[in-house]
Design a protein around this motif. Sequence first.
Motif, mmCIF file in Angstrom:
data_model
loop_
_atom_site.group_PDB
_atom_site.id
_atom_site.type_symbol
_atom_site.label_atom_id
_atom_site.label_comp_id
_atom_site.label_asym_id
_atom_site.label_seq_id
_atom_site.Cartn_x
_atom_site.Cartn_y
_atom_site.Cartn_z
ATOM 1 N N GLU A 3 -4.547 6.092 14.496
ATOM 2 C CA GLU A 3 -3.238 5.623 14.039
ATOM 3 C C GLU A 3 -2.502 4.957 15.188
ATOM 4 O OE1 GLU A 3 -0.151 6.800 15.050
ATOM 5 O OE2 GLU A 3 -0.855 8.434 16.308
ATOM 6 N N VAL A 4 -1.802 3.886 14.865
ATOM 7 C CA VAL A 4 -0.966 3.220 15.848
ATOM 8 C C VAL A 4 0.246 2.658 15.116
ATOM 9 C CG1 VAL A 4 -2.308 1.070 15.653
ATOM 10 C CG2 VAL A 4 -0.844 1.448 17.646
ATOM 11 N N ASN A 5 1.452 2.980 15.659
ATOM 12 C CA ASN A 5 2.691 2.655 14.955
ATOM 13 C C ASN A 5 2.642 3.302 13.579
ATOM 14 O OD1 ASN A 5 3.430 1.233 17.215
ATOM 15 N ND2 ASN A 5 2.718 -0.723 16.401
ATOM 16 N N GLU A 6 2.932 2.574 12.537
ATOM 17 C CA GLU A 6 2.888 3.166 11.205
ATOM 18 C C GLU A 6 1.587 2.834 10.482
ATOM 19 O OE1 GLU A 6 4.569 -0.949 10.308
ATOM 20 O OE2 GLU A 6 4.358 0.446 11.984
ATOM 21 N N GLU A 7 0.620 2.310 11.214
ATOM 22 C CA GLU A 7 -0.623 1.858 10.595
ATOM 23 C C GLU A 7 -1.786 2.793 10.895
ATOM 24 O OE1 GLU A 7 -0.982 -2.735 10.486
ATOM 25 O OE2 GLU A 7 -0.055 -2.268 12.418
ATOM 26 N N LEU A 8 -2.782 2.771 9.991
ATOM 27 C CA LEU A 8 -3.975 3.576 10.140
ATOM 28 C C LEU A 8 -5.196 2.660 10.192
ATOM 29 C CD1 LEU A 8 -5.092 6.502 10.205
ATOM 30 C CD2 LEU A 8 -5.357 6.326 7.729
ATOM 31 N N GLN A 24 -3.581 4.427 3.378
ATOM 32 C CA GLN A 24 -3.679 5.181 2.127
ATOM 33 C C GLN A 24 -3.067 4.350 1.000
ATOM 34 O OE1 GLN A 24 -1.060 6.684 0.163
ATOM 35 N NE2 GLN A 24 0.516 5.705 1.403
ATOM 36 N N ASP A 25 -3.510 4.553 -0.220
ATOM 37 C CA ASP A 25 -3.096 3.670 -1.312
ATOM 38 C C ASP A 25 -2.647 4.423 -2.565
ATOM 39 O OD1 ASP A 25 -5.476 4.733 -2.136
ATOM 40 O OD2 ASP A 25 -6.567 2.832 -2.228
ATOM 41 N N ILE A 26 -2.225 5.688 -2.392
ATOM 42 C CA ILE A 26 -1.916 6.459 -3.603
ATOM 43 C C ILE A 26 -0.485 6.977 -3.652
ATOM 44 C CG2 ILE A 26 -4.297 7.167 -4.000
ATOM 45 C CD1 ILE A 26 -3.616 9.838 -2.719
ATOM 46 N N ILE A 27 0.289 6.865 -2.565
ATOM 47 C CA ILE A 27 1.700 7.266 -2.613
ATOM 48 C C ILE A 27 2.548 6.138 -2.059
ATOM 49 C CG2 ILE A 27 1.277 9.746 -2.454
ATOM 50 C CD1 ILE A 27 1.922 9.592 0.505
ATOM 51 N N PRO A 28 3.765 5.966 -2.577
ATOM 52 C CA PRO A 28 4.639 4.900 -2.068
ATOM 53 C C PRO A 28 4.957 5.117 -0.597
ATOM 54 C CG PRO A 28 5.477 5.839 -4.124
ATOM 55 C CD PRO A 28 4.396 6.735 -3.662
ATOM 56 N N VAL A 29 4.899 4.046 0.169
ATOM 57 C CA VAL A 29 5.145 4.154 1.605
ATOM 58 C C VAL A 29 6.628 4.277 1.897
ATOM 59 C CG1 VAL A 29 4.964 2.972 3.812
ATOM 60 C CG2 VAL A 29 3.024 2.980 2.256
ATOM 61 N N GLY A 30 7.445 3.372 1.393
ATOM 62 C CA GLY A 30 8.883 3.441 1.643
ATOM 63 C C GLY A 30 9.215 3.215 3.098
ATOM 64 N N LEU A 85 -2.516 14.337 3.141
ATOM 65 C CA LEU A 85 -3.490 13.550 2.397
ATOM 66 C C LEU A 85 -4.887 13.834 2.931
ATOM 67 C CD1 LEU A 85 -0.782 11.535 2.736
ATOM 68 C CD2 LEU A 85 -2.230 10.057 1.354
ATOM 69 N N SER A 86 -5.883 13.598 2.088
ATOM 70 C CA SER A 86 -7.278 13.694 2.516
ATOM 71 C C SER A 86 -8.043 12.472 2.006
ATOM 72 C CB SER A 86 -7.927 14.979 1.993
ATOM 73 O OG SER A 86 -7.931 15.004 0.577
ATOM 74 N N PHE A 87 -9.162 12.178 2.673
ATOM 75 C CA PHE A 87 -9.969 11.019 2.308
ATOM 76 C C PHE A 87 -11.436 11.437 2.320
ATOM 77 C CE2 PHE A 87 -12.407 7.192 3.318
ATOM 78 C CZ PHE A 87 -11.881 6.264 2.431
ATOM 79 N N LYS A 128 -12.172 7.772 -1.342
ATOM 80 C CA LYS A 128 -10.977 7.977 -2.166
ATOM 81 C C LYS A 128 -9.954 8.853 -1.430
ATOM 82 C CE LYS A 128 -13.346 7.592 -6.629
ATOM 83 N NZ LYS A 128 -13.646 8.267 -7.930
ATOM 84 N N TRP A 129 -8.677 8.454 -1.577
ATOM 85 C CA TRP A 129 -7.579 9.239 -1.047
ATOM 86 C C TRP A 129 -7.127 10.272 -2.065
ATOM 87 C CZ3 TRP A 129 -5.892 9.268 3.837
ATOM 88 C CH2 TRP A 129 -6.170 8.164 4.652
ATOM 89 N N LYS A 130 -6.650 11.409 -1.571
ATOM 90 C CA LYS A 130 -6.072 12.431 -2.431
ATOM 91 C C LYS A 130 -4.778 12.921 -1.806
ATOM 92 C CE LYS A 130 -6.943 16.881 -4.670
ATOM 93 N NZ LYS A 130 -7.923 17.978 -4.893
#
Length: 487
Positions: free
Chosen positions: A206-211, A224-230, A255-257, A261-263
């Motif tokens: 992870e770096v800044n807000e990115e993975l 991740q693609d399953i919860i709103p980032v905001g 979260l898990s991957f 798939k993300w959960k």
Amino acid sequence: MKIKFLTLFIICFFFKLSAQNIFPVKLENCKTDRFCLDCGDIKAAYNEEKFSKLESRLNESLNLNKISGAVKFQVLVDSKGNGCVLSHNDTSNSFITSKIVKELNDFDDWIPAISNDKKEEKVSITLVFVIKDGKITGRIERVDLKSFKKSFDAPQKPEIYNTSYVYKNDNLKNYNIKFWNKSNSNLSTGSSDHLAINKNDNVWYEVNEELFFYDGVKFKNSEQDIIPVGKYFAYFDMAVDNENTYWVSTTKGILSFKDGKWKYHLPAEIGIDGCYHIINNPKSGEVFFCADEGLMILKDGNWKILNQKNLPELPVNEVYYAKKDSKNRLWIGTFKGSLLIDENGKVTEFEKTKSILKGRCITSMTEDAKGNLYFGLYKNDKGTEMNSDEGIGVLSINGVWTKYTTENSGIPANHTSNMLYDNKENILWITSSSCGLIRFDPINNVWENYNNSNSNIPTSYIEDIDQDSKGNIFLATRYGMVKIEKK
């Protein structure tokens, strides 16, 4: 999500930064580990009337005739309206600055920042106090995030507190050191606190807000693609379990991957909405989530929690770190004391002993092939001491405790971030937020220190460390990801 950690030097803002005070003079009297830099839909502020009284007290108690100038202070404001000075820019440490620090630390009429109708747990704001015409006035100076991000282009010099040990660094020539950042990859500019390596030797970073996901050739953005980032979304601690499932704590929860798939693990179902550390225990098959609510344990798909209700010896529910050793003993660190639960369930409260763990929070732990244990320590209530008596604690297989500090060893600084024992080389690697990477050979009692002043490591500020199956060491730093490979 609750985010309140000790001062292991971490700033987290719109994009997350790693453990860095804004100003050069650091005051280690604030208990926090994560906070955002002047964030919030409504910014942190102070009660105007009460702050005017603070200014009046300063003007009445200080003789400011023929004095002019300005000093900036970094203040952490919590959700309860309390404040704490984390750093300032007066390198002379004048009496005036000391007086202002005391007033700001005693001031309890701060107004917390608010995001999405919720108070931020910790926010860093900048105050500037100006002396002019014999009078002192203070005000908030809002952070220019664009300018602040540019500060990551110039790494700071390493801070070596041990001035008596000569670092020959004879083994540095035996390593190839490579790093990746914006200059030579698609990684974004900024700081990283965490990484994790999976069973296929791929790196989550992870770096800044990115993975990012590094497959050994290139970095792939893997959000991740399953919860709103905001707003203010960020990734925090991470780990990979025995099943090669990747776990990560975020501002929105756990979260898990797995299998592409993300959960999202609902807080109402698992009992926590975030954590300080995630630790995999390969031998027991347990994954630990160290959280405000206690120590959450996941095993075989079942979640259970250790807290003061079922473990009354636990001094507080807020567990900062926990890990099991090869003897199935559970070590727990909190800011009110550390515990040991042995393989038979016997509890040792170190606050009631004369052990070197008394008054210390375990912040990291690793073990060598023989069973010797190494602990990173944080001194509870350490005050403002810059190189506080923390260091590294060692418990031998014979039950003998040893402590390494700058007073009795070659460790460059007493405050450390993380550690890893390399059984391939019989070397203890230690990361630091001030002096870089520390290499300790316990057999020959030789200390080495690698940083941006003597190696290809781009910074003296290093947080996380992990090792792949080939023995390569990976580092999460303020200036990119580092790989250390034995020649």
